[in-house]
Motif scaffolding. Structure first.
Motif, short mmCIF file in Angstrom:
data_model
loop_
_atom_site.label_atom_id
_atom_site.label_comp_id
_atom_site.label_asym_id
_atom_site.label_seq_id
_atom_site.Cartn_x
_atom_site.Cartn_y
_atom_site.Cartn_z
N ARG A 120 0.84 -1.21 0.00
CA ARG A 120 0.00 0.00 0.00
C ARG A 120 0.87 1.25 0.00
N ARG A 121 1.92 1.27 0.82
CA ARG A 121 2.79 2.43 0.88
C ARG A 121 3.50 2.65 -0.45
N ILE A 122 3.94 1.58 -1.09
CA ILE A 122 4.62 1.69 -2.38
C ILE A 122 3.68 2.28 -3.42
N VAL A 123 2.43 1.80 -3.47
CA VAL A 123 1.44 2.33 -4.42
C VAL A 123 1.22 3.82 -4.17
N SER A 124 1.12 4.20 -2.91
CA SER A 124 0.93 5.62 -2.58
C SER A 124 2.11 6.46 -3.05
N ASP A 125 3.32 5.98 -2.77
CA ASP A 125 4.52 6.72 -3.18
C ASP A 125 4.66 6.80 -4.70
N VAL A 126 4.40 5.70 -5.39
CA VAL A 126 4.58 5.68 -6.85
C VAL A 126 3.56 6.61 -7.53
N THR A 127 2.32 6.58 -7.09
CA THR A 127 1.32 7.46 -7.72
C THR A 127 1.65 8.93 -7.43
N ARG A 128 2.10 9.24 -6.21
CA ARG A 128 2.49 10.61 -5.89
C ARG A 128 3.69 11.03 -6.72
N ASP A 129 4.71 10.18 -6.77
CA ASP A 129 5.92 10.51 -7.53
C ASP A 129 5.65 10.53 -9.03
N GLY A 130 4.57 9.87 -9.46
CA GLY A 130 4.20 9.83 -10.88
C GLY A 130 3.36 11.02 -11.31
N GLY A 131 3.09 11.96 -10.39
CA GLY A 131 2.39 13.19 -10.78
C GLY A 131 0.91 13.24 -10.40
N PHE A 132 0.47 12.32 -9.56
CA PHE A 132 -0.93 12.28 -9.14
C PHE A 132 -1.01 12.37 -7.63
N PRO A 133 -2.19 12.65 -7.09
CA PRO A 133 -2.33 12.57 -5.63
C PRO A 133 -2.03 11.14 -5.18
N PRO A 134 -1.44 10.97 -3.99
CA PRO A 134 -1.13 9.62 -3.53
C PRO A 134 -2.39 8.76 -3.44
N LEU A 135 -2.32 7.56 -3.95
CA LEU A 135 -3.45 6.63 -3.90
C LEU A 135 -3.28 5.74 -2.67
N ASN A 136 -4.18 5.89 -1.71
CA ASN A 136 -4.15 5.05 -0.51
C ASN A 136 -5.18 3.95 -0.71
N LEU A 137 -4.72 2.76 -1.04
CA LEU A 137 -5.60 1.64 -1.31
C LEU A 137 -6.44 1.28 -0.09
N ASP A 138 -7.68 0.90 -0.33
CA ASP A 138 -8.52 0.36 0.73
C ASP A 138 -7.96 -0.99 1.14
N ASN A 139 -8.30 -1.40 2.37
CA ASN A 139 -7.90 -2.74 2.79
C ASN A 139 -8.50 -3.77 1.86
N ILE A 140 -7.80 -4.86 1.67
CA ILE A 140 -8.27 -5.96 0.83
C ILE A 140 -8.69 -7.09 1.76
N ASP A 141 -9.88 -7.62 1.54
CA ASP A 141 -10.37 -8.75 2.31
C ASP A 141 -9.85 -10.02 1.65
N PHE A 142 -8.71 -10.51 2.12
CA PHE A 142 -8.08 -11.67 1.50
C PHE A 142 -8.88 -12.95 1.71
#
Length: 161
Positions: A120-142
């Motif tokens: 989740r943290r990696i996705v947030s950082d990559v989207t922010r560093d890619g020019g978008f607001p950070p994407l904070n994924l919802d929890n996944i019900d595995f």
């Protein structure tokens, strides 16, 4: 329930699990909006696809569990793609004491549950560093994801009437 010689119930095996390492196995981020020169206000619609894979490693009691995400963000009005993120995040686990018949759900539920906060943290950082607001994924019900996959597989193998 059977008793031991001393009158006590038999002990359940002690489960031991260690995360030996975690890593990004593969990742791709594409800022389609910037490539096309898009500007202005957009209303993003984010879709997340999740796939899981687990396999034993050569060392005894070691397993690699991979969470694969495909995150697509599109403009709600034009349906144009804004960005595409594909990531495979792996964890290597040492697992002992899990009965064989419970290993499959254990690998595909408990292991990804432990690595998800890092993904989740990696996705947030990559989207922010890619020019978008950070994407904070919802929890996944595995658990639900596992049940849905088992049901899908049963549908595929069910005889056609």
């Amino acid at each position: 329930m059977a008793e031991n010689g001393n009158g006590a119930a038999p002990e359940m095996p002690q489960i031991k699990m260690n995360i030996l390492t975690q890593y990004i196995r593969d990742m791709s981020f594409e800022n389609v909006l910037a490539q096309k020169g898009g500007k202005g206000n957009v209303q993003p619609d984010v879709q997340v696809q999740v796939n899981l894979d687990a396999k034993p490693r050569e060392a005894a009691n070691q397993f690699e569990v991979v969470t694969k995400l495909v995150v697509t963000s599109s403009d709600k009005t034009t349906k144009d793609t804004l960005f595409l993120l594909e990531i495979e995040y792996a964890g290597v686990f040492n697992i002992e004491g899990v009965p064989e018949e419970q290993m499959h759900p254990f690998l595909l539920i408990e292991c990804p549950r432990l690595t998800f906060p890092f993904l989740r943290r990696i996705v947030s950082d990559v989207t922010r560093d890619g020019g978008f607001p950070p994407l904070n994924l919802d929890n996944i019900d595995f658990v639900q994801l596992y049940r849905a996959e088992i049901a899908r597989r049963q549908q595929e193998t069910a005889p056609v009437s």
